[in-house]
Write an enzyme that holds these catalytic residues in place. Structure first.
Site, mmCIF file in Angstrom:
data_model
loop_
_atom_site.group_PDB
_atom_site.id
_atom_site.type_symbol
_atom_site.label_atom_id
_atom_site.label_comp_id
_atom_site.label_asym_id
_atom_site.label_seq_id
_atom_site.Cartn_x
_atom_site.Cartn_y
_atom_site.Cartn_z
ATOM 1 N N SER A 181 72.742 71.528 24.662
ATOM 2 C CA SER A 181 72.044 71.578 25.959
ATOM 3 C C SER A 181 70.557 71.349 25.739
ATOM 4 O O SER A 181 70.034 71.617 24.646
ATOM 5 C CB SER A 181 72.244 72.962 26.593
ATOM 6 N N TYR A 194 72.393 82.379 26.361
ATOM 7 C CA TYR A 194 73.036 81.056 26.414
ATOM 8 C C TYR A 194 72.252 80.048 25.578
ATOM 9 O O TYR A 194 72.833 79.289 24.785
ATOM 10 C CB TYR A 194 73.092 80.607 27.870
HETATM 11 P P1 NAD Z 1 82.046 73.463 34.265
HETATM 12 O O1 NAD Z 1 82.042 74.805 34.902
HETATM 13 O O2 NAD Z 1 82.650 72.359 35.022
HETATM 14 O O3 NAD Z 1 82.762 73.505 32.851
HETATM 15 C C1 NAD Z 1 82.806 74.629 32.011
HETATM 16 C C2 NAD Z 1 84.267 74.905 31.738
HETATM 17 O O4 NAD Z 1 84.364 75.861 30.698
HETATM 18 C C3 NAD Z 1 85.035 75.482 32.907
HETATM 19 O O5 NAD Z 1 85.597 74.490 33.725
HETATM 20 C C4 NAD Z 1 86.121 76.309 32.204
HETATM 21 O O6 NAD Z 1 87.349 75.620 32.249
HETATM 22 C C5 NAD Z 1 85.646 76.390 30.764
HETATM 23 N N1 NAD Z 1 85.663 77.781 30.326
HETATM 24 C C6 NAD Z 1 84.697 78.705 30.478
HETATM 25 N N2 NAD Z 1 85.097 79.880 29.969
HETATM 26 C C7 NAD Z 1 86.349 79.685 29.483
HETATM 27 C C8 NAD Z 1 87.302 80.529 28.854
HETATM 28 N N3 NAD Z 1 87.026 81.820 28.579
HETATM 29 N N4 NAD Z 1 88.513 80.007 28.524
HETATM 30 C C9 NAD Z 1 88.797 78.704 28.783
HETATM 31 N N5 NAD Z 1 87.921 77.860 29.374
HETATM 32 C C10 NAD Z 1 86.720 78.352 29.723
HETATM 33 O O7 NAD Z 1 80.528 73.155 33.892
HETATM 34 P P2 NAD Z 1 79.846 72.029 32.982
HETATM 35 O O8 NAD Z 1 78.415 72.086 33.362
HETATM 36 O O9 NAD Z 1 80.572 70.758 33.032
HETATM 37 O O10 NAD Z 1 79.934 72.657 31.529
HETATM 38 C C11 NAD Z 1 80.462 71.981 30.404
HETATM 39 C C12 NAD Z 1 79.588 72.214 29.194
HETATM 40 O O11 NAD Z 1 78.344 71.559 29.395
HETATM 41 C C13 NAD Z 1 79.265 73.659 28.876
HETATM 42 O O12 NAD Z 1 79.352 73.877 27.480
HETATM 43 C C14 NAD Z 1 77.833 73.807 29.322
HETATM 44 O O13 NAD Z 1 77.147 74.806 28.612
HETATM 45 C C15 NAD Z 1 77.306 72.425 28.994
HETATM 46 N N6 NAD Z 1 76.072 72.072 29.676
HETATM 47 C C16 NAD Z 1 76.043 71.951 31.021
HETATM 48 C C17 NAD Z 1 74.845 71.624 31.645
HETATM 49 C C18 NAD Z 1 74.743 71.485 33.140
HETATM 50 O O14 NAD Z 1 73.629 71.371 33.647
HETATM 51 N N7 NAD Z 1 75.829 71.472 33.883
HETATM 52 C C19 NAD Z 1 73.692 71.420 30.881
HETATM 53 C C20 NAD Z 1 73.759 71.547 29.501
HETATM 54 C C21 NAD Z 1 74.960 71.877 28.911
#
Ligand code: NAD
Ligand code: MG
Length: 289
Positions: A181, A194
């Site tokens: 991230s 985080y």
């Molecule tokens: P999202 O909510 O769509 O995806 C995260 C997913 O993690 C959820 O859909 C869920 O299925 C899974 N998850 C969480 N806890 C879990 C558990 N205990 N067991 C099984 N599955 C679990 O959101 P996203 O933003 O697409 O996140 C995906 C990744 O991207 C994450 O690692 C997040 O930290 C990273 N990220 C996101 C952003 C952003 O701005 N959205 C920025 C930087 C990094």
């Protein structure tokens, strides 16, 4: 819901893990735009958190590039997972749904073994599942042990367990892609726990790349900036949504679809054959060094 502002996102809040169907506007996962060019022919991938957000965009792009996929997600996200599965099956790829809480070690390891069984092998593991919590007023004083357990277990323990298990199924040309991230480089105070996990994921990525490189296995990470996914309204204050993503040089949040190209590139044993131990930033212009 309240008025729309310049990022086009009205105030809104959900409880974790959050659902795509409750988001306004709906994110773009490349449903209408990703054109497959057979860049991952016959490959097999497990994508954690593949039901929604970045994981869904990666799953759709992988499928259209000729890759079968298995998706790991939480049971309460079944409707999102089925929507993603529909898109994948429309592209002619196979899609296996593997619900379960991967903060439990046996579940995490079992998901990987089941995915490899059903897919008939494993070429790519995308460690995409993640959790954060930003509804905090007093910085570190508001960080509870329950929150740390959920964040460290989801972002780090599950990544270790699933990676260990995946490596028992992987051979030459396989690869692992972790989710870093912008928070690893430019941390926000409400995300102190985080952000620490994301810095650790960068360190893990380069270290594991050194260990498994001699086996012909590549390990990389993608560092997104602010991307419009369920994680945001499910873990931040609803009032902060109209400002989400405005703090980037491009002046807007990214869509999940805008991440998929980095993952397809890193997963391809041809295009990224000499790329390992690196972090690709997709941040709307914020620095990742
Ligand atoms: P999202 O909510 O769509 O995806 C995260 C997913 O993690 C959820 O859909 C869920 O299925 C899974 N998850 C969480 N806890 C879990 C558990 N205990 N067991 C099984 N599955 C679990 O959101 P996203 O933003 O697409 O996140 C995906 C990744 O991207 C994450 O690692 C997040 O930290 C990273 N990220 C996101 C952003 C952003 O701005 N959205 C920025 C930087 C990094
Ligand atoms: Mg989800």
């Amino acid at each position: 819901m309240s008025e729309t502002t310049s990022n086009g996102i009205p105030a809104q809040e959900q409880q974790p893990p959050g659902l795509t169907s409750k988001m306004s506007p709906r994110p773009d996962h490349g449903e209408q735009s990703w054109v497959g060019r057979n860049r991952l022919p016959g490959m097999k991938a497990l994508i954690t958190g593949g039901d929604s957000g970045i994981g869904r965009a990666v799953a759709i792009a992988f499928a259209r590039e000729g890759c079968d996929v298995a998706l790991s997600y939480l049971p309460e996200e079944q409707s999102d997972a089925e929507d993603t599965q529909n898109w994948i099956e429309k592209s002619g790829a196979r899609c296996f749904l593997l619900p379960g809480d991967i903060t439990d070690e046996a579940t995490a390891r079992g998901v990987v073994d089941t995915a490899a069984d059903l897919l008939g092998g494993l070429d790519v593991l995308v460690n995409n599942a993640g959790f954060q919590w930003a509804r905090r007023e007093h910085g570190i004083a508001d960080v509870t042990t329950d929150q740390m357990d959920r964040i460290f277990k989801t972002n780090l323990y599950a990544m270790f367990w699933m990676t260990q298990q995946a490596l028992t199924h992987m051979g030459e040309h396989a690869s692992i892609i972790n989710l870093s991230s912008i928070q690893a480089y430019d941390p926000s105070t409400p995300l102190i726990d985080y952000a620490a996990t994301k810095a650790a994921i960068n360190n893990f990525t380069v270290n594991l790349a050194a260990e498994v490189g001699p086996r012909g296995i590549r390990v990389n990470a993608v560092a997104p900036g602010p991307i419009w996914t369920p994680l945001q309204p499910a873990t931040k204050s609803g009032d902060s949504m109209p400002k989400f993503g405005l703090n980037t040089p491009l002046g807007r949040p990214g869509q999940p679809a805008e991440l998929a190209g980095a993952f397809v590139f890193l997963a391809s044993p041809h295009e990224a054959s000499y790329v390992s131990g690196t972090v690709v930033g997709v941040t709307g212009g914020r620095p990742v060094f």
